[in-house]
Enzyme design. Structure first.
Site, short mmCIF file in Angstrom:
data_model
loop_
_atom_site.label_atom_id
_atom_site.label_comp_id
_atom_site.label_asym_id
_atom_site.label_seq_id
_atom_site.Cartn_x
_atom_site.Cartn_y
_atom_site.Cartn_z
N HIS A 271 0.85 -1.19 0.00
CA HIS A 271 0.00 0.00 0.00
C HIS A 271 0.88 1.24 0.00
O HIS A 271 2.06 1.19 0.34
CB HIS A 271 -0.90 0.03 1.24
CG HIS A 271 -0.16 0.24 2.52
ND1 HIS A 271 0.62 -0.75 3.10
CD2 HIS A 271 -0.02 1.34 3.31
CE1 HIS A 271 1.18 -0.27 4.20
NE2 HIS A 271 0.82 0.99 4.35
N ASP A 273 0.68 5.27 1.61
CA ASP A 273 -0.06 6.01 2.63
C ASP A 273 -0.77 7.19 1.97
O ASP A 273 -0.10 8.03 1.34
CB ASP A 273 0.87 6.52 3.72
CG ASP A 273 1.50 5.39 4.52
OD1 ASP A 273 0.92 4.29 4.54
OD2 ASP A 273 2.57 5.60 5.10
N HIS A 327 4.76 0.06 0.25
CA HIS A 327 5.46 -0.64 1.31
C HIS A 327 4.51 -1.63 1.96
O HIS A 327 3.30 -1.61 1.73
CB HIS A 327 6.03 0.35 2.34
CG HIS A 327 5.05 1.36 2.86
ND1 HIS A 327 4.61 2.43 2.11
CD2 HIS A 327 4.42 1.46 4.06
CE1 HIS A 327 3.76 3.16 2.83
NE2 HIS A 327 3.62 2.58 4.02
N ARG A 337 5.56 -8.53 16.46
CA ARG A 337 6.13 -7.25 16.04
C ARG A 337 5.13 -6.15 16.36
O ARG A 337 3.92 -6.32 16.17
CB ARG A 337 6.44 -7.24 14.54
CG ARG A 337 7.00 -5.92 14.03
CD ARG A 337 7.41 -6.00 12.56
NE ARG A 337 7.93 -4.72 12.09
CZ ARG A 337 7.20 -3.80 11.47
NH1 ARG A 337 5.92 -4.01 11.21
NH2 ARG A 337 7.74 -2.66 11.09
#
Length: 414
Positions: A271, A273, A327, A337
């Site tokens: 995607h 941002d 990313h 994570r």
């Protein structure tokens, strides 16, 4: 999805649409890590196409920028910093910053508070679930919007208005979870402010944070980055700072649980941002990958550094000179994570329009024809939240699907 049957709040069951509505598909998978991790296989809805599945990529070389000289007013250091940012943003839009004056202990505490929320029972977390079209609340695997290629993660998001109600986060938490969660609400409010407040103004007492922010004492990190971006583009220190100083922002806490089949899924799909700028704090578990130079590349955590990346809105403000790149995040079998993402946005009704300096014919050239028409942040946000899974073509699709596909090069510029 406005409501969920009580019997389904704590299991990864599939919901019948007669009981719960979704934006797509015929069913909604409920993401409960405590249950899913006990299964030998992940549900089919989390399996991504073979071409999208993760692998072991090379490291992306992103500049690690030291902000110390800039924040202390050193002209030579500022020039070097701006040059490093210019090179990164014209290529892939990612860089990291050190000596940003955001306290490491405060970031650690912020992750701890986020952990407290994500460790709550699913039935409790779902009381704070995000409503369709909203940026506030809890989401498990984006099952409220999609039915396939689901991300292996859960998130908690808050909006933040630079000049509005500072207690909005507290009110939200207590209204959804109950008054007994008020301490978590105060911590969440400070968490939301953390990445725009420097260490010099960070206080553990909420009232003192409030006082400093009202008095204008903090030099917030996000607007400092905007100053550097302006310098790097030859627009001056104040150009983008002034554009964003009355804006609003979104803080998102991301939790990526261990996954028994990490090679089949993604923590966050590819995607871009849609916002203007993202400030990301990663824990020390690797997972961020950027599509650059025609392939996926890793951006490993660096102790003490924050990751900065350009979003679609800022790319439009520069007429494409600075890049908003795809990313994603990957997960692993053994370790959870976590990350904190702070998305910088302009005021909702502010018109996003590139300066003349970025257009062809200005002062003997250097620009290019207009790539994007005028739009407001509210229009782009509504599009990405309600209609479209963001990717490298978000702005182009937004232009066409909203009937804005006129000759952008003929539009008025500032």
């Amino acid at each position: 999805m406005d409501s969920l049957p009580t019997s389904l709040l704590s299991s990864p069951a599939t919901l019948d649409l007669d009981k719960g509505k979704s934006h797509c598909g015929n069913s909604v998978v409920v993401f409960d890590p405590s249950v899913l991790q006990k299964q030998s296989k992940i549900p089919e809805a989390f399996i991504w196409p073979r071409c999208e599945r993760p692998h072991q990529p090379e490291e992306l070389e992103v500049p690690v920028v030291d902000l110390k000289g800039f924040l202390e007013g050193d002209a030579a250091s500022t020039s070097r910093t701006a040059a490093a940012i210019r090179g990164a943003c014209a290529s892939h839009g990612f860089f990291q910053v050190m000596n940003h004056k955001v306290d490491a202990a405060a970031l650690h505490d912020a992750l701890r508070v986020a952990d407290e929320f994500f460790e709550l029972p699913l039935s409790t977390k779902l009381r704070a679930r995000r409503r369709p079209g909203s940026t506030w609340g809890y989401v498990g695997a984006h099952t409220d919007r999609f039915a396939s290629m689901l991300p292996w993660k859960e998130t908690l998001s808050f909006a933040y208005d630079y000049s509005g109600n500072r207690d909005g986060v507290v009110d939200y938490i207590t209204s959804k979870l109950g008054e007994e969660f008020q301490p978590m609400g105060y911590h969440a409010r400070n968490l939301t402010a953390l990445l725009i407040v420097s260490t010099e103004s960070w206080m553990t007492t909420c009232d003192r944070v409030e006082t400093c922010m009202q008095e204008g004492a903090p030099k917030d990190l996000s607007l400092s980055i905007m100053e550097l971006l302006g310098i790097s583009l030859g627009m001056g220190r104040d150009y983008y700072r002034n554009f964003f100083e009355d804006g609003s922002s979104i803080m998102r806490c991301n939790n990526y649980p261990p996954c028994q089949e990490p090679e089949l899924t993604l923590g966050t799909g590819p995607h871009s941002d849609p916002t203007a700028l993202t400030i990301l704090h990663q824990d020390q578990v690797a997972g961020l990958q950027v599509f650059a130079e025609g392939k996926w590349r890793s951006v490993s955590p660096i102790a003490g550094a924050l990751v900065i990346n350009i979003g679609d809105t800022f790319m439009a403000l520069t007429n494409g000179r600075y890049k908003s790149c795809l990313h994603r995040a990957v997960v692993n079998r053994d370790r959870r994570r976590r990350s904190l993402a702070f998305f910088v946005c302009p005021q909702a009704d502010k018109v996003v329009r590139p300066a003349k300096e970025f257009l062809v014919g200005r002062d003997g050239g250097g620009g290019v024809p207009r790539k994007y028409p005028d739009f407001t942040w509210a229009e782009l946000l509504e599009f990405t939240q309600s209609h479209y899974r963001t990717d490298a073509s978000t702005l182009q699709n937004f232009t066409h699907r909203t009937g804005m596909n006129k000759d952008a090069s003929q539009m008025e510029v500032s």
